[in-house]
Design an enzyme around this catalytic site. Structure first.
Site, PDB file in Angstrom:
ATOM      1  N   HIS A 144       0.824  -1.204   0.000  1.00 32.40           N
ATOM      2  CA  HIS A 144       0.000   0.000   0.000  1.00 32.40           C
ATOM      3  C   HIS A 144       0.865   1.264   0.000  1.00 32.40           C
ATOM      4  O   HIS A 144       0.537   2.256  -0.638  1.00 32.40           O
ATOM      5  CB  HIS A 144      -0.917   0.005   1.219  1.00 32.40           C
ATOM      6  N   ARG A 186      13.680  18.095  14.379  1.00 36.11           N
ATOM      7  CA  ARG A 186      14.629  17.061  14.788  1.00 36.11           C
ATOM      8  C   ARG A 186      14.624  15.862  13.849  1.00 36.11           C
ATOM      9  O   ARG A 186      15.649  15.182  13.709  1.00 36.11           O
ATOM     10  CB  ARG A 186      14.300  16.568  16.207  1.00 36.11           C
ATOM     11  N   ASN A 216      15.790  15.994   9.046  1.00 40.87           N
ATOM     12  CA  ASN A 216      17.131  15.713   8.533  1.00 40.87           C
ATOM     13  C   ASN A 216      17.994  15.299   9.721  1.00 40.87           C
ATOM     14  O   ASN A 216      18.599  16.139  10.385  1.00 40.87           O
ATOM     15  CB  ASN A 216      17.701  16.944   7.833  1.00 40.87           C
ATOM     16  N   HIS A 223      20.863  17.385  11.931  1.00 36.33           N
ATOM     17  CA  HIS A 223      20.446  17.555  13.330  1.00 36.33           C
ATOM     18  C   HIS A 223      21.475  16.956  14.288  1.00 36.33           C
ATOM     19  O   HIS A 223      21.778  17.544  15.339  1.00 36.33           O
ATOM     20  CB  HIS A 223      19.088  16.900  13.555  1.00 36.33           C
ATOM     21  N   TYR A 266      24.785  22.526  20.094  1.00 36.80           N
ATOM     22  CA  TYR A 266      23.916  22.560  21.272  1.00 36.80           C
ATOM     23  C   TYR A 266      24.620  21.974  22.499  1.00 36.80           C
ATOM     24  O   TYR A 266      24.621  22.579  23.587  1.00 36.80           O
ATOM     25  CB  TYR A 266      22.635  21.789  20.975  1.00 36.80           C
ATOM     26  N   SER A 300      21.530  27.213  12.129  1.00 37.46           N
ATOM     27  CA  SER A 300      20.915  26.433  11.055  1.00 37.46           C
ATOM     28  C   SER A 300      20.232  27.335  10.040  1.00 37.46           C
ATOM     29  O   SER A 300      20.337  27.118   8.821  1.00 37.46           O
ATOM     30  CB  SER A 300      19.919  25.440  11.653  1.00 37.46           C
ATOM     31  N   HIS A 342      21.216  27.704   5.998  1.00 35.23           N
ATOM     32  CA  HIS A 342      20.229  27.524   4.923  1.00 35.23           C
ATOM     33  C   HIS A 342      20.130  28.770   4.041  1.00 35.23           C
ATOM     34  O   HIS A 342      20.076  28.670   2.805  1.00 35.23           O
ATOM     35  CB  HIS A 342      18.854  27.202   5.533  1.00 35.23           C
TER      36      HIS A 342
END
Length: 572
Positions: free
Chosen positions: A152, A431, A434, A438, A446, A469, A473
């Site tokens: 499916h 999160r 990608n 991340h 972080y 980030s 981008h």
């Protein structure tokens, strides 16, 4: 005589009470049990006469069997419902634990060697909330790889292939009726991927630099640091050299882009690879420098990872360095070719979507002055193609391209994304969209900020991670489109961060609708604004002679073409 008559009448009534099997019935009392009661006799009962004792006993046995069957069935249904609810809760808890906690015993697989347990999602070590977790790896497939085993779900993939065939057929029919021949728009491809040999040469130089300079400088620093008279000054000098390397590695490719005026395709190769090399270089140093410093403090000899390990890390689809990774036993080259073919089909898909849905709308930008009505119509017209572009980019890059390299290099951890389409919060979406990027942001941005601040500034660390980030981008889009129009930055660092707090701890499935509405609308805004600005810079004269100001000021805000040229359906 009267007593004899009463005994006779009593016996007659007793015999009549057993005339028919229907004279007794089952009734459920208020206590939930069953009892037998007498029912009035019908005329048919009176005509049947008195049954034999065997018949009566058989009838009562059948009634008791019916009572027992009904009771057992009701109890079984109740037990089944309780068992299903219990199992559903237990399975949900088990899946949550698998996805959010560290596994000490990785699953065995005949296809895997050297497995190392881990999960990409930051887990809570030993059940403690708020504890930072070190990224590790485990052998596993991508989500879509497993989902496509379900017929499916695989049908959805076939639908996209059928739509691509429809796009190609539509182009052929238009060319036959409009031009009398089947034409291929080589001009678009030549513009998008111009100067490809020069780009390939630039990529090779970038790769050699990332291999030799990073590894060579780390080896020199590790071997000479113990012999240095002033270790602190030596470390500062080495850090300065590393920062200078990053600055040059950042600036020189920009000069290459400006000199050759690269199209969107070749520019994305240079900029994307530039970011990948810089992130991998930082990951390699960040994982090895602390250990080398500890060995130097203990006067132990420095032991660098072998150059082959660093070279292998440069090509596998992960941005987090480890000395070893889970690996498959062999390479399925048919699967490699299949994934590369899907990636090529995705690029073709992107071309047809943009040419058929976006170019006709924006190629003659500002033939009429833009107002609120035309602006809103353009946004909603771009929602469908923008969303299709997002799906195709996701599948082509994060599934087909990365799985091809993972299979070719026998890299077994192929969790490049999670089921972001089921997210109910924006934090979960960011999160899981990608996992590769991340993991790098979580591990080296972080986590480091949290450690430097003593775990006291988690909100600030999260905001700094989002900001970095968003900048990356937007930088890629600036270089690819050759214009500064920070729409992505505003949506990412502004609206996106705001929605993270708005949807925080939203577990209801209805919030998934809110997420999808936001994604679709955001894709329409991105497609509309970037396309209008791109074609405004092609069709409209510069409002100022200052090159820097013209690069920064959006031209679509003041552009108006009285007699627009009838451009072809190409990008340029």
């Amino acid at each position: 005589m009267e007593a004899r008559q009463r005994r006779k009448d009593s016996g007659h009534r007793k015999s009549e009470g057993m005339d028919s099997p229907d004279s007794d019935a089952v009734e459920k009392n208020s206590a939930g049990t069953f009892e037998i009661i007498d029912c009035p006799k019908t005329p048919a009962n009176k005509e049947q006469g008195t049954p034999s004792p065997d018949t009566t006993d058989q009838h009562r046995a059948e009634i008791l069997d019916a009572i027992m069957t009904q009771t057992i069935r009701a109890k079984a249904n109740e037990l089944r419902d309780n068992y299903v609810r219990h199992m559903d809760a237990e399975l949900s808890n088990l899946l949550d634990q698998v996805l959010t906690t560290r596994t000490t015993n990785p699953p065995e697989s005949s296809e895997i060697i050297n497995p190392v347990a881990s999960f990409s999602k930051p887990a809570r070590k030993n059940g403690q909330q708020g504890q930072l977790i070190r990224k590790e790896f485990v052998a596993r497939n991508s989500y879509l790889t497993d989902l496509f085993e379900v017929p499916h779900i695989q049908t959805i993939q076939y639908i996209f292939i059928a739509v691509l065939i429809f796009f190609v057929s539509n182009t052929i029919i238009h060319d036959l009726f409009d031009h009398g021949t089947i034409g291929v728009d080589f001009h678009t491809w030549a513009f998008a991927f111009n100067y490809f040999p020069a780009v390939l040469t630039c990529w090779c130089l970038m790769q050699l630099t990332a291999l030799l300079v990073i590894y060579g400088s780390l080896s020199f620093w590790a071997s000479n640091r113990p012999r240095s008279k002033n270790i602190e000054s030596f470390d500062k000098l080495w850090i300065g050299i590393y920062c200078l390397y990053n600055i040059l590695f950042f600036i020189l490719p920009l000069f290459f882009l400006r000199h050759y005026h690269l199209g969107p395709g070749t520019a994305s190769i240079i900029v994307g690879e530039q970011m990948r090399f810089m992130m991998k270089g930082h990951a390699f140093l960040r994982e090895n420098v602390p250990g080398l410093m500890q060995k130097s403090a203990r006067n132990e000899p420095a032991q660098l990872p072998s150059f082959s390990k660093y070279m292998y890390f440069q090509f596998i689809p992960t941005l987090v360095y480890r000395d070893s990774y889970p690996m498959t036993k062999n390479v399925n080259w048919k699967l490699v070719l299949k994934h590369f073919a899907q990636f090529a089909g995705g690029i073709l898909y992107l071309n047809y979507i943009y040419l058929r849905f976006c170019v006709p709308v924006f190629r003659n930008f500002n033939q009429d002055r833009v107002n609120v009505e035309t602006f809103m119509k353009s946004i909603f017209e771009c929602i469908l193609p923008g969303s299709l572009l997002m799906f195709v980019i996701f599948y082509s890059m994060l599934h087909a391209w990365m799985n091809a390299w993972a299979e070719m290099l026998r890299f077994a951890d192929r969790l490049f994304y999670r089921d972001w389409w089921n997210s109910t919060t924006f934090a979960t979406y960011y999160r899981t969209w990608n996992i590769v990027v991340h993991d790098w942001l979580y591990t080296y941005v972080y986590t480091d900020i949290c450690k430097l601040s003593g775990m006291k500034c988690r909100s600030g660390a999260m905001f700094a991670t989002f900001l970095l980030s968003a900048v990356i981008h937007e930088y890629i889009l600036i270089c690819v489109l050759r214009m500064f129009y920070p729409v992505m930055f505003v949506l990412f660092a502004g609206f996106g961060v705001w929605m993270v707090f708005v949807t925080h701890k939203r577990s209801s499935r209805s919030w998934n609708i809110v997420l999808w509405l936001s994604i679709f609308l955001g894709q329409g805004v991105l497609m509309c604004l970037y396309s209008s600005e791109y074609y405004a810079r092609l069709n409209c004269p510069a409002p100022t002679t200052n090159g820097i100001l013209d690069y920064i000021i959006p031209r679509s805000w003041s552009c108006y073409v009285a007699h627009p040229s009838h451009n072809s359906t190409s990008l340029h």
